[in-house]
Design a protein around this motif. Sequence first.
Motif, PDB file in Angstrom:
ATOM      1  N   ASP A   1       0.660  -1.155  -0.041  1.00 34.17           N
ATOM      2  CA  ASP A   1       0.046  -0.115   0.118  1.00 34.17           C
ATOM      3  C   ASP A   1       0.830   1.390  -0.156  1.00 34.17           C
ATOM      4  O   ASP A   1       0.661   2.100  -0.779  1.00 34.17           O
TER       5      ASP A   1
ATOM      6  N   SER B   1      -3.359   1.286   6.456  1.00 35.36           N
ATOM      7  CA  SER B   1      -3.882   1.653   5.105  1.00 35.36           C
ATOM      8  C   SER B   1      -5.028   0.636   5.082  1.00 35.36           C
ATOM      9  O   SER B   1      -5.354  -0.406   5.755  1.00 35.36           O
ATOM     10  N   LYS B   2      -5.711   0.578   3.780  1.00 40.54           N
ATOM     11  CA  LYS B   2      -6.888  -0.143   3.364  1.00 40.54           C
ATOM     12  C   LYS B   2      -6.735  -1.983   3.774  1.00 40.54           C
ATOM     13  O   LYS B   2      -7.245  -2.506   4.199  1.00 40.54           O
ATOM     14  N   ASN B   3      -5.289  -2.157   3.180  1.00 39.61           N
ATOM     15  CA  ASN B   3      -5.129  -3.415   3.235  1.00 39.61           C
ATOM     16  C   ASN B   3      -4.119  -3.990   4.410  1.00 39.61           C
ATOM     17  O   ASN B   3      -3.827  -5.110   4.233  1.00 39.61           O
TER      18      ASN B   3
ATOM     19  N   VAL C   1      -7.951   5.779   5.364  1.00 42.22           N
ATOM     20  CA  VAL C   1      -9.384   4.895   6.063  1.00 42.22           C
ATOM     21  C   VAL C   1      -9.813   5.730   7.361  1.00 42.22           C
ATOM     22  O   VAL C   1      -9.076   6.751   7.756  1.00 42.22           O
TER      23      VAL C   1
ATOM     24  N   THR D   1     -12.833  -2.804   4.861  1.00 45.57           N
ATOM     25  CA  THR D   1     -11.920  -3.425   4.596  1.00 45.57           C
ATOM     26  C   THR D   1     -11.458  -4.426   5.651  1.00 45.57           C
ATOM     27  O   THR D   1     -10.714  -5.622   5.534  1.00 45.57           O
TER      28      THR D   1
END
Length: 1001
Positions: free
Chosen positions: A41, A93-95, A127, A138
Amino acid sequence: MLLTRSIGRSPSLVKGATSSSSSSLTLRLEHDVFLSFYGKDTRHNFTDHLFAALKRNSIAVFRDAEGLRRGTFINSGLRKAIKESKIAIVVLSKNYAFSRWCLSELAQIVACIKETGIKVIPVFYHVDPSNVRQQNGTFALAFANHKKDSGVKSEKIQAWENALKCVGGIAGFVLQDHISESTVIQRISGDIHRELYGGAFPEATFGEVFKVLHDTVKNVGSKVLMFKSFFKNFEFNLYLLAPVVEEINEKLDCPEQETQSLIKKMKTAKQLIHICSETQESSKFYRIFATKLIELDEAIVRFCKVQMQAQNRGDILQILEQWKPTREEMKLPILMIDSLSCSVPRPLDFPVGLDIPLKELKTQLLKEKEQQILLTAPGGCGKTALVTMLGHDQEIKGKFEDYIFFVPVSKTLNLMVIVQRLFHNICYREPEFLSDEDAINQLQDLLTRIGSSPILLILDDVRPGSEFRLEMLMIHVPNLNILVTSRTSFPGFSFTYNLKPLNDEDATTLLRHTASLQAGSSHIPVVVIKKIVRATSGFPLALRVNGRTLCEKSVEAWHSRARNLSNGHSIFNYSSDLLECLQRSLEFSDHEVILRKCFMDLGSFHEDQRIPVLGLTYMWAELYKLDEDGFDAIANLHELTTRNLANLSMIRKDASEINNYYNEYYVTQHDLLRKLAIFQSCQGPEGQRQRLIMDISGNSLPSWCTEQDQQPINARLLSISTDELFLSNWCNIQAPKVEVLVLNLQTKNYSLPEFVDKMDNLKVLIITNYGFFPTELRNFQLLNSLSNLKAIRLEKVSIPSLCKDPVFLKSLKRISLFMCNIGQAFENCTVQVSDALPNLMEINIDYCNDLVELPAVLCDVILLKKLIITNCHQLSSLPKGIGKLVNLEVLRLRSCTDLSELPESIKSLNKLRLLDISDCLGIRHLPKDIGELCNLKELYMKGCLSLRKGLPPSTTNLEQLKLVECDEERAKFWEPFKEVLTNLEVKVAEKDINLNWLLKP
């Protein structure tokens, strides 16, 4: 990107509790910062840039080089690196949560908060912090995958969830779209360097030092009371410059030497601000510090102006030029007391009975939408005490912070002065204004520039006459809330709160406290305390005054005060403060002097009783030449109500909707205000007063009226109140100038005083019986000699036969009989009523339940213009000769429930313009020739429930009819006639479920 702080439990750097274990105490910390992130990310963008920035500033950073990652979970090398780090930056982060490695890192970091005291800075990279805390979005998908994997133990998953919940609750950096990542990285680097080393960076840029200084001014400078005004202005300048500094930081068009010199000054200023927080005004360094701070402010602005011109930032430059005060302007106020302060005064030490009002006002002010609130009450009720409590309330301060401004207004609302004070307190300027409009325009500009910060402006004690300026001040600026206190109920506010006097329980509590009486152990009898409480009428100021003056006084002093107040001694004799406070309510302009007179006249009626408006219209038409129809009187009463000096009300809601119908209007007045009216009227010797109010207890007459050499009184209004023990033993009062005589009585038998027949100038007689039974009135024939008597109002009086002992009232124009026994008044008449009452033009008969049939002799009063018979529930018929009243213009038969029909002779009333048969439940039809009422303009017939067969055909001839008010069913009868009566408005009355009119008041 938009950079904000997330909402969490802690500041941006969260320090864990220090472990008590020996291993924690001896642990050597090798790294300043540990970076935790998900490589796919952010490794090649945000994290790389952040890592480089930290290294440039000599901060030791540990960043896992993928070589350490050799399994599903972290190895001992990473655990050791985390434990040996002072600070952990977690880039969420998103992941991030899809990586078990990252989650294990995070769990280890959270464990070290307690073990090693590591400090955590979360970075929420695109996020939402709540998604991190609650594992939504997520993060929820990631955990769903982990839970499906049988190789991951539930205990491990629980530890990951707890770690995310912990870090998601820490205040960190939230990155959204609007500001460059480089700016965010600079902020993070600055926070970490300050945490590690304090102050600015050794090799810091101008922007970084500026940020440190700005934060110091906000956090420390605002608490330095002596320099508060300067710091407000300083912070305002830095606030304007901050966005520009961010843009020009990396491309300064300035020699390195000049930049470093200013950086050095700003570093010195940071230390100076901390020193100022401990400096006393008497210190010899006071002037030195003030001068250096001013010089620094000027240097920063001068430096930035050069850079802004180079960067074409003329917008901020123009603002600085407009708002920047001169050196002398800034110096002077620092070295003097701030006389323009708008700080909220200290609240009362012992407020009583204000909890509910405080809650009501807080509810309004804590709403998102800006409010304009009016707090109104008579003087001395505690309005200022309430708003000062509000200004110091923690929830209110939490919302408005430093933007709560309290401005006492009092006499005249001077807009330019108020706006000047606001400028002084917001940005430390006191500009001159060309006009009120100019002041408002500049204020609007200033408040708009402040931004989204909510503002509360409290204007205390706004007086009448300020309506226009008050309206100008209520400008539509987002987040501007205005709270006005006043004795006057001004219109145009989004919320109005009427503050009531204290109830008996709270009043007693306040009196005991101010008199230093210990609850339960007081030596003062309860009955004595109750008498004093009653005399104060629940006004907090009156209670405090009595409490203070009786504090530590003997029981005898308390008994004496209670007895005197109960026997009519004025409460104002014991306190000039109370009198002065309430007298301010009587400050009227020259053209409003009539209002003061009307207010004082209200004291002529009995305590705790409703005052009939009809009687007031009679009085004021003669005393002050107001119109006889009552429009002026109602207007004055509305104004007194607006100023909280009286309360105008009506028995029925729809009474206000009927033209010129005031029988059901009443005025009430708070006891303390009535006492004020009486006190004002009683100034000077009795014989010289324009308004003489006598309150006779038992048969004890005032000494002045029993003296042998009594002189004539000069009063135009004479009011005499007697109680149930009075035996009508009158003295001889010489009252040749009296125009209005008000007699308030409570006995079953009452004789008019003999001196009445000498009152040659008497024009209005009002007799009101406040007893339970109707009073038998004697000596009525004394009125024969009153050649100027124009109006009589009698309430709850048994009228003697006017025919047995005829009373000739040649000048009488109006008579009102309320709840009177009048059945025998006109029986066996041997004289023509037209001879006895030749000029009678108006008869009001209301709630006279022994009236079964209107005496036919009244049909001979041919000058009669108004015949009003209302709420007479036994009245069954009208005389057939009513048609002889050829001058009759108004006929009201409202709520005569037994009346079954209108005589056919009514068709002869050619001048009749208003007919009211509302709530005449028994009327089955209208006269067949009603169409001959050629001047009828208004017809009120709401509630005629027995009228079900429609309207007579002659209705089409009512060409002058403009208004019909009726219920929905009767409205249908008028539909066929609308085609002919083209000017007719048929108004369906609102349903009124109030049936009080069916009962005696």
